[in-house]
Design a protein around this motif. Structure first.
Motif, PDB file in Angstrom:
ATOM      1  N   ARG A   4       0.847  -1.193   0.000  1.00 45.51           N
ATOM      2  CA  ARG A   4       0.000   0.000   0.000  1.00 45.51           C
ATOM      3  C   ARG A   4       0.885   1.246   0.000  1.00 45.51           C
ATOM      4  NH1 ARG A   4      -4.866  -1.806  -1.027  1.00 45.51           N
ATOM      5  NH2 ARG A   4      -6.043  -0.449   0.306  1.00 45.51           N
ATOM      6  N   HIS A   5       0.354   2.307  -0.553  1.00 48.36           N
ATOM      7  CA  HIS A   5       1.034   3.599  -0.542  1.00 48.36           C
ATOM      8  C   HIS A   5       0.137   4.576   0.205  1.00 48.36           C
ATOM      9  CE1 HIS A   5       3.852   6.601  -1.847  1.00 48.36           C
ATOM     10  NE2 HIS A   5       2.894   7.326  -2.393  1.00 48.36           N
ATOM     11  N   LEU A   6       0.700   5.324   1.137  1.00 51.65           N
ATOM     12  CA  LEU A   6      -0.086   6.269   1.923  1.00 51.65           C
ATOM     13  C   LEU A   6      -0.473   7.483   1.087  1.00 51.65           C
ATOM     14  CD1 LEU A   6       1.753   6.264   5.348  1.00 51.65           C
ATOM     15  CD2 LEU A   6      -0.434   5.218   4.777  1.00 51.65           C
ATOM     16  N   VAL A   7      -1.745   7.836   1.155  1.00 53.06           N
ATOM     17  CA  VAL A   7      -2.264   8.997   0.426  1.00 53.06           C
ATOM     18  C   VAL A   7      -3.271   9.730   1.306  1.00 53.06           C
ATOM     19  CG1 VAL A   7      -1.987   7.958  -1.860  1.00 53.06           C
ATOM     20  CG2 VAL A   7      -4.149   7.694  -0.648  1.00 53.06           C
ATOM     21  N   ALA A   8      -3.467  10.992   0.987  1.00 52.43           N
ATOM     22  CA  ALA A   8      -4.568  11.760   1.558  1.00 52.43           C
ATOM     23  C   ALA A   8      -5.686  11.752   0.524  1.00 52.43           C
ATOM     24  CB  ALA A   8      -4.131  13.193   1.839  1.00 52.43           C
ATOM     25  N   THR A   9      -6.904  11.521   0.969  1.00 52.66           N
ATOM     26  CA  THR A   9      -8.060  11.570   0.079  1.00 52.66           C
ATOM     27  C   THR A   9      -8.703  12.934   0.260  1.00 52.66           C
ATOM     28  OG1 THR A   9      -8.364   9.199   0.346  1.00 52.66           O
ATOM     29  CG2 THR A   9     -10.219  10.446  -0.542  1.00 52.66           C
ATOM     30  N   VAL A  10      -8.853  13.663  -0.850  1.00 54.03           N
ATOM     31  CA  VAL A  10      -9.374  15.028  -0.788  1.00 54.03           C
ATOM     32  C   VAL A  10     -10.486  15.219  -1.811  1.00 54.03           C
ATOM     33  CG1 VAL A  10      -7.162  15.970  -0.002  1.00 54.03           C
ATOM     34  CG2 VAL A  10      -7.664  15.923  -2.428  1.00 54.03           C
ATOM     35  N   LEU A  11     -11.345  16.165  -1.545  1.00 52.56           N
ATOM     36  CA  LEU A  11     -12.324  16.633  -2.524  1.00 52.56           C
ATOM     37  C   LEU A  11     -11.837  17.996  -2.987  1.00 52.56           C
ATOM     38  CD1 LEU A  11     -15.716  15.772  -0.796  1.00 52.56           C
ATOM     39  CD2 LEU A  11     -14.712  14.661  -2.800  1.00 52.56           C
ATOM     40  N   VAL A  12     -11.735  18.165  -4.307  1.00 52.03           N
ATOM     41  CA  VAL A  12     -11.184  19.399  -4.866  1.00 52.03           C
ATOM     42  C   VAL A  12     -12.191  20.010  -5.823  1.00 52.03           C
ATOM     43  CG1 VAL A  12      -9.224  20.403  -6.097  1.00 52.03           C
ATOM     44  CG2 VAL A  12      -8.914  18.282  -4.806  1.00 52.03           C
ATOM     45  N   GLU A  13     -12.385  21.303  -5.711  1.00 48.14           N
ATOM     46  CA  GLU A  13     -13.233  22.011  -6.664  1.00 48.14           C
ATOM     47  C   GLU A  13     -12.649  21.778  -8.061  1.00 48.14           C
ATOM     48  OE1 GLU A  13     -15.338  26.365  -6.967  1.00 48.14           O
ATOM     49  OE2 GLU A  13     -13.837  26.009  -5.438  1.00 48.14           O
ATOM     50  N   PRO A  14     -13.456  21.354  -9.037  1.00 51.91           N
ATOM     51  CA  PRO A  14     -12.929  20.958 -10.349  1.00 51.91           C
ATOM     52  C   PRO A  14     -12.023  21.995 -11.023  1.00 51.91           C
ATOM     53  CG  PRO A  14     -15.225  20.335 -10.182  1.00 51.91           C
ATOM     54  CD  PRO A  14     -14.907  21.146  -8.952  1.00 51.91           C
ATOM     55  N   ASP A  15     -12.324  23.284 -10.873  1.00 48.01           N
ATOM     56  CA  ASP A  15     -11.504  24.321 -11.505  1.00 48.01           C
ATOM     57  C   ASP A  15     -10.127  24.476 -10.866  1.00 48.01           C
ATOM     58  OD1 ASP A  15     -13.697  24.812 -13.091  1.00 48.01           O
ATOM     59  OD2 ASP A  15     -14.384  26.533 -11.915  1.00 48.01           O
ATOM     60  N   VAL A  16      -9.909  23.863  -9.719  1.00 50.24           N
ATOM     61  CA  VAL A  16      -8.682  24.058  -8.959  1.00 50.24           C
ATOM     62  C   VAL A  16      -7.762  22.827  -9.006  1.00 50.24           C
ATOM     63  CG1 VAL A  16      -7.839  24.590  -6.619  1.00 50.24           C
ATOM     64  CG2 VAL A  16      -9.914  25.647  -7.458  1.00 50.24           C
ATOM     65  N   VAL A  17      -8.225  21.728  -9.576  1.00 48.31           N
ATOM     66  CA  VAL A  17      -7.448  20.479  -9.560  1.00 48.31           C
ATOM     67  C   VAL A  17      -6.046  20.679 -10.111  1.00 48.31           C
ATOM     68  CG1 VAL A  17      -7.304  18.127 -10.471  1.00 48.31           C
ATOM     69  CG2 VAL A  17      -9.474  18.983  -9.598  1.00 48.31           C
ATOM     70  N   GLN A  18      -5.921  21.316 -11.267  1.00 48.60           N
ATOM     71  CA  GLN A  18      -4.594  21.493 -11.870  1.00 48.60           C
ATOM     72  C   GLN A  18      -3.701  22.401 -11.032  1.00 48.60           C
ATOM     73  OE1 GLN A  18      -5.438  22.749 -15.878  1.00 48.60           O
ATOM     74  NE2 GLN A  18      -5.372  20.630 -16.622  1.00 48.60           N
ATOM     75  N   PHE A  75       3.000  10.657  -1.813  1.00 46.21           N
ATOM     76  CA  PHE A  75       4.326  11.194  -1.540  1.00 46.21           C
ATOM     77  C   PHE A  75       5.353  10.593  -2.484  1.00 46.21           C
ATOM     78  CE2 PHE A  75       1.660  11.374   2.129  1.00 46.21           C
ATOM     79  CZ  PHE A  75       1.844  12.668   2.575  1.00 46.21           C
ATOM     80  N   GLY A  76       6.155  11.448  -3.102  1.00 43.42           N
ATOM     81  CA  GLY A  76       7.156  11.023  -4.067  1.00 43.42           C
ATOM     82  C   GLY A  76       8.417  10.475  -3.423  1.00 43.42           C
TER      83      GLY A  76
END
Length: 136
Positions: A4-18, A75-76
């Motif tokens: 497994r790889h540790l990640v944060a799960t987030v909800l992002v406003e679509p216009d802000v993803v990039q 995380f890279g």
């Protein structure tokens, strides 16, 4: 259960993803929208399930995010050690500095991101489309 790889799960406003993706990249983190993540078999379904679970858990506090993009932030290589085959080999717990950098980056997008301050794991088995944790 495999690696497994540790990640944060987030909800992002679509216009802000990039914009958020570019921001976390400066701290050697990566952002995958759940719908297009290569470790997901049915992206549309998983995206719906994650979004619904996160919004409903907040009992109305996150209703404005009901159509936002669920994403994982991981995380890279700078945050891990590499094994002899090039794959990441955790040397122990993720450093607190990694947590602090992630939460600071997300705080910069406060009005456009919803998240809980916790990490969870996603599969890291390599496939033809997904290199696993071979981050070099």
């Amino acid at each position: 259960m495999g690696p497994r790889h540790l990640v944060a799960t987030v909800l992002v406003e679509p216009d802000v993803v990039q914009d958020l993706e570019l921001r976390v990249m400066t701290d050697d983190m990566w952002l995958w929208p759940v719908r297009t993540a290569p470790v997901v078999v049915d992206g549309a379904r998983m995206e719906f399930q994650i979004r619904r679970r996160l919004v409903e858990q907040r009992r109305g506090a996150w209703d404005e995010a009901s159509d936002w993009t669920p994403a994982w932030i991981g995380f890279g290589g700078a945050w891990h050690e590499f094994g002899p085959d090039g794959n990441v080999r955790p040397s122990g717990p993720l450093p607190w500095a990694a947590h602090q950098r992630l939460w600071s980056a997300l705080a910069e997008f406060d009005s456009s991101v919803r998240y809980r301050r916790r990490l969870n794991g996603i599969p890291t088995e390599p496939t033809t489309e997904w290199p696993g944790l071979n981050l070099r």
